[in-house]
Write an enzyme that holds these catalytic residues in place. Sequence first.
Site, PDB file in Angstrom:
ATOM      1  N   CYS A   2      86.885  31.336  49.967  1.00  0.00           N
ATOM      2  CA  CYS A   2      85.492  30.915  49.818  1.00  0.00           C
ATOM      3  C   CYS A   2      84.875  30.597  51.178  1.00  0.00           C
ATOM      4  O   CYS A   2      85.575  30.237  52.118  1.00  0.00           O
ATOM      5  CB  CYS A   2      85.327  29.680  48.941  1.00  0.00           C
ATOM      6  SG  CYS A   2      86.113  29.798  47.349  1.00  0.00           S
ATOM      7  N   ARG A  27      85.074  36.066  53.312  1.00  0.00           N
ATOM      8  CA  ARG A  27      86.005  35.061  52.797  1.00  0.00           C
ATOM      9  C   ARG A  27      86.132  35.106  51.272  1.00  0.00           C
ATOM     10  O   ARG A  27      86.988  34.460  50.690  1.00  0.00           O
ATOM     11  CB  ARG A  27      85.532  33.655  53.200  1.00  0.00           C
ATOM     12  CG  ARG A  27      85.370  33.473  54.691  1.00  0.00           C
ATOM     13  CD  ARG A  27      84.851  32.097  54.996  1.00  0.00           C
ATOM     14  NE  ARG A  27      85.854  31.104  54.667  1.00  0.00           N
ATOM     15  CZ  ARG A  27      86.826  30.724  55.484  1.00  0.00           C
ATOM     16  NH1 ARG A  27      86.924  31.259  56.682  1.00  0.00           N
ATOM     17  NH2 ARG A  27      87.691  29.816  55.112  1.00  0.00           N
ATOM     18  N   TRP A  74      85.711  32.962  46.163  1.00  0.00           N
ATOM     19  CA  TRP A  74      86.875  33.790  45.816  1.00  0.00           C
ATOM     20  C   TRP A  74      87.617  32.975  44.772  1.00  0.00           C
ATOM     21  O   TRP A  74      88.209  31.945  45.083  1.00  0.00           O
ATOM     22  CB  TRP A  74      87.737  34.036  47.053  1.00  0.00           C
ATOM     23  CG  TRP A  74      88.883  34.964  46.823  1.00  0.00           C
ATOM     24  CD1 TRP A  74      88.857  36.330  46.894  1.00  0.00           C
ATOM     25  CD2 TRP A  74      90.243  34.610  46.508  1.00  0.00           C
ATOM     26  NE1 TRP A  74      90.099  36.839  46.625  1.00  0.00           N
ATOM     27  CE2 TRP A  74      90.974  35.816  46.388  1.00  0.00           C
ATOM     28  CE3 TRP A  74      90.904  33.406  46.303  1.00  0.00           C
ATOM     29  CZ2 TRP A  74      92.324  35.836  46.077  1.00  0.00           C
ATOM     30  CZ3 TRP A  74      92.259  33.434  45.991  1.00  0.00           C
ATOM     31  CH2 TRP A  74      92.954  34.637  45.890  1.00  0.00           C
ATOM     32  N   ASN A 100      85.890  24.782  49.582  1.00  0.00           N
ATOM     33  CA  ASN A 100      86.832  25.864  49.902  1.00  0.00           C
ATOM     34  C   ASN A 100      88.226  25.243  49.893  1.00  0.00           C
ATOM     35  O   ASN A 100      88.460  24.279  50.605  1.00  0.00           O
ATOM     36  CB  ASN A 100      86.468  26.423  51.291  1.00  0.00           C
ATOM     37  CG  ASN A 100      87.574  27.263  51.916  1.00  0.00           C
ATOM     38  OD1 ASN A 100      87.717  27.272  53.121  1.00  0.00           O
ATOM     39  ND2 ASN A 100      88.335  27.960  51.128  1.00  0.00           N
ATOM     40  N   GLY A 101      89.134  25.786  49.072  1.00  0.00           N
ATOM     41  CA  GLY A 101      90.490  25.235  49.013  1.00  0.00           C
ATOM     42  C   GLY A 101      90.915  25.034  47.570  1.00  0.00           C
ATOM     43  O   GLY A 101      90.326  25.614  46.648  1.00  0.00           O
ATOM     44  N   GLU A 475     101.835  49.670  57.189  1.00  0.00           N
ATOM     45  CA  GLU A 475     100.410  49.375  57.390  1.00  0.00           C
ATOM     46  C   GLU A 475      99.541  50.492  56.796  1.00  0.00           C
ATOM     47  O   GLU A 475      98.508  50.222  56.189  1.00  0.00           O
ATOM     48  CB  GLU A 475     100.134  49.181  58.889  1.00  0.00           C
ATOM     49  CG  GLU A 475      98.682  48.960  59.275  1.00  0.00           C
ATOM     50  CD  GLU A 475      98.036  47.715  58.646  1.00  0.00           C
ATOM     51  OE1 GLU A 475      98.742  46.899  58.036  1.00  0.00           O
ATOM     52  OE2 GLU A 475      96.803  47.594  58.761  1.00  0.00           O
ATOM     53  N   LYS A 479      96.753  49.796  53.987  1.00  0.00           N
ATOM     54  CA  LYS A 479      95.327  50.149  54.133  1.00  0.00           C
ATOM     55  C   LYS A 479      94.877  50.994  52.955  1.00  0.00           C
ATOM     56  O   LYS A 479      93.814  50.775  52.394  1.00  0.00           O
ATOM     57  CB  LYS A 479      95.091  50.947  55.427  1.00  0.00           C
ATOM     58  CG  LYS A 479      95.051  50.185  56.708  1.00  0.00           C
ATOM     59  CD  LYS A 479      93.889  49.242  56.910  1.00  0.00           C
ATOM     60  CE  LYS A 479      94.174  47.879  56.413  1.00  0.00           C
ATOM     61  NZ  LYS A 479      94.918  46.951  57.162  1.00  0.00           N
ATOM     62  N   GLU A 482      94.664  48.871  49.707  1.00  0.00           N
ATOM     63  CA  GLU A 482      93.604  47.853  49.760  1.00  0.00           C
ATOM     64  C   GLU A 482      92.227  48.405  49.464  1.00  0.00           C
ATOM     65  O   GLU A 482      91.443  47.777  48.769  1.00  0.00           O
ATOM     66  CB  GLU A 482      93.515  47.264  51.183  1.00  0.00           C
ATOM     67  CG  GLU A 482      94.482  46.179  51.485  1.00  0.00           C
ATOM     68  CD  GLU A 482      94.220  45.630  52.868  1.00  0.00           C
ATOM     69  OE1 GLU A 482      93.986  44.426  52.978  1.00  0.00           O
ATOM     70  OE2 GLU A 482      94.254  46.402  53.852  1.00  0.00           O
ATOM     71  N   HIS A 498     117.750  56.603  48.883  1.00  0.00           N
ATOM     72  CA  HIS A 498     118.360  55.510  48.124  1.00  0.00           C
ATOM     73  C   HIS A 498     117.447  55.018  47.002  1.00  0.00           C
ATOM     74  O   HIS A 498     117.605  53.894  46.538  1.00  0.00           O
ATOM     75  CB  HIS A 498     118.724  54.354  49.065  1.00  0.00           C
ATOM     76  CG  HIS A 498     119.708  54.766  50.112  1.00  0.00           C
ATOM     77  ND1 HIS A 498     121.040  54.964  49.837  1.00  0.00           N
ATOM     78  CD2 HIS A 498     119.540  55.084  51.412  1.00  0.00           C
ATOM     79  CE1 HIS A 498     121.659  55.360  50.938  1.00  0.00           C
ATOM     80  NE2 HIS A 498     120.767  55.444  51.907  1.00  0.00           N
ATOM     81  N   LYS A 598      89.081  38.062  53.327  1.00  0.00           N
ATOM     82  CA  LYS A 598      89.616  38.305  54.665  1.00  0.00           C
ATOM     83  C   LYS A 598      90.455  37.141  55.171  1.00  0.00           C
ATOM     84  O   LYS A 598      91.462  37.345  55.831  1.00  0.00           O
ATOM     85  CB  LYS A 598      88.472  38.595  55.624  1.00  0.00           C
ATOM     86  CG  LYS A 598      89.000  39.109  56.958  1.00  0.00           C
ATOM     87  CD  LYS A 598      87.990  39.904  57.699  1.00  0.00           C
ATOM     88  CE  LYS A 598      88.591  40.506  58.949  1.00  0.00           C
ATOM     89  NZ  LYS A 598      89.555  41.588  58.661  1.00  0.00           N
TER      90      LYS A 598
END
Length: 603
Positions: A2, A27, A74, A100-101, A475, A479, A482, A498, A598
Amino acid sequence: MCGIIGYIGNEPVIPFLLEGLSRLEYRGYDSAGIATIHEAKLVRFRNAGKVRDLEAVLQNATPAATVGIGHTRWATHGAPTEENAHPHFDCHGNIALIHNGIIENYLTLQEELVAEGHKFRSETDTEVLAHLVEHYFTGDLLAAVTAAVRRAEGAFAVAVLCSKTPDRIVAARRGSPLVIGQSRDASFVASDIPALLGKAELVTFLADDELVELTRDAVRIVDFDGNEISRPPHRVRTDQVSIQKDGYKHFMLKEIHEQDRSVGETVREATAFGPSRLSILQEPIAPFDHIYLISCGTAFHASLTAEYMWERYLDVPIQSIIASEFRMRSPHLSEKSLVIAVSQSGETIDTLMALRRAKSAGAQVIAVVNNEQSTIDREADASVYTRAGIEIGVAATKTFTAQIAALGLLGMQLGKERLSQAEIDAEFERLALLPGRINEALQREEEIHAIAEKLHRATDVLFLARGELFPIALEGALKLKEISYIHAEGYPAGEMKHGPIALIDEQTPVIFLLSRGLAFEKVLSNMEEVKARNGQIIAVTDAIADPAVIRLADFAIPVPDVEGISRPILFTIPLQLLAYHTAVWRGTDVDQPRNLAKTVTVE
Ligand code: F6R
């Protein structure tokens, strides 16, 4: 997560709050809201959806208000609905609070307040704080917020507005970031500096267990015991990278194209004294006998790349551990531990908590951060900065390659005894040419766009590589998932047989990262194994003209052939472009992919 923002001044508050919230949307962006005071009454506008959707709701807002708070959410507790959107009110609509939290003991507090007759309207953990402030309010907002936050457990940054004290905003922090801003005739509070750029001239960071009382012409910081805190503010840097798209369709694409500059700047600063004096770290480091790198997500992939690179020139055990797992394990920590916390935002709660654990065990902690003055930067013993500028795209791109550059140089500095001057000179020469080579890799965008058209129909994609390119495969997969929502996995190419080989058929694209200097023949054999099972092969390679590559790859993307720190960086660029264009073909929201935020400030 948030984002929170507050303003008290003489200008109309709504345009400022909307602009600030749109800069904080990285955020979280599932709902948004603001509260202002008009004719001694709180007025609130909320909406499920993004900040731009809130603008439509604000058509009826009073333009005259000059004090207000705003929030972009969020969701943690409660779905992203209008009722759960912040600001939350107390029973009588006199107190508005944004948060926020996570308030971990909210159920206990809620039970107590319900027993006293308080009526709750949302499913959030946050609303309990608005009622708690109401419970303690006897005319002094600062005193009431102090009493309320002293009862709260968990992490929070809150800002509170009260219709009975319209000349002030009170904010408090424990665990979640909060920055205070000042200009000649206004005071501000926000989760992060970008929200205040162009408005606040001076900024101060609130520390844990501190509150601030903002009035139009002053800010007053106190701790939770009421002691006054004096902290000199910093002047806001005006050389921050522009937060416009500059003609690009998305911030992510702009940021991918900025990497010549972001890597170049990071390297330039770290190599300012030339190859005879490595200087990325200014502070002396006490002897250490092992290293932990702690980080999350993309920053973990940079850390893992560093682990591979550093093993060549550091004579101590090195382990890269995901920060949330570091706290679950029993790492051997002592004053001989060197712990490197890698974080773009410098606020990721898991990385911060792992850092605190390491520090409390006596370890030396170095931060590798992009966001100067962030909590991780401030709490580390020393910091190395990536000079990527502000990154708006939720999927990290330019900060990742800047992290690899910074970590590569940090490793060389830490391990310089085992490197010859000729090796250092050669690395410096390669680094001087790196921005040009990044541009060369970016030239392949049209081909990548065409390959992405094929890729965007896939449901599963494998990324395979060996050695220091394995973290780059991780990575690449991150990407892609996401931003395009295609399931993707990164795997060490040698590990394919394997298990993951069972996934391979003509529908499964396999992206190989293939470098002539890194187990070339072995990776070619893995490509043969995929080909034998009718898998489609996309080779990202510095050996584009090799006859075996030509024979095996359905598509090939060339990468400049360079070793050292440059190699993982150059192999990253096509993977970022591939993820970007695949997402564009699929029509997803590239800069704000679903469910993500983010800066992850919840555990
Ligand atoms: C992925 C991404 C995240 C972050 C992670 C850590 O594109 O951006 O995986 O890398 O949340 O964030 P920082 O680096 O801010 O600690």
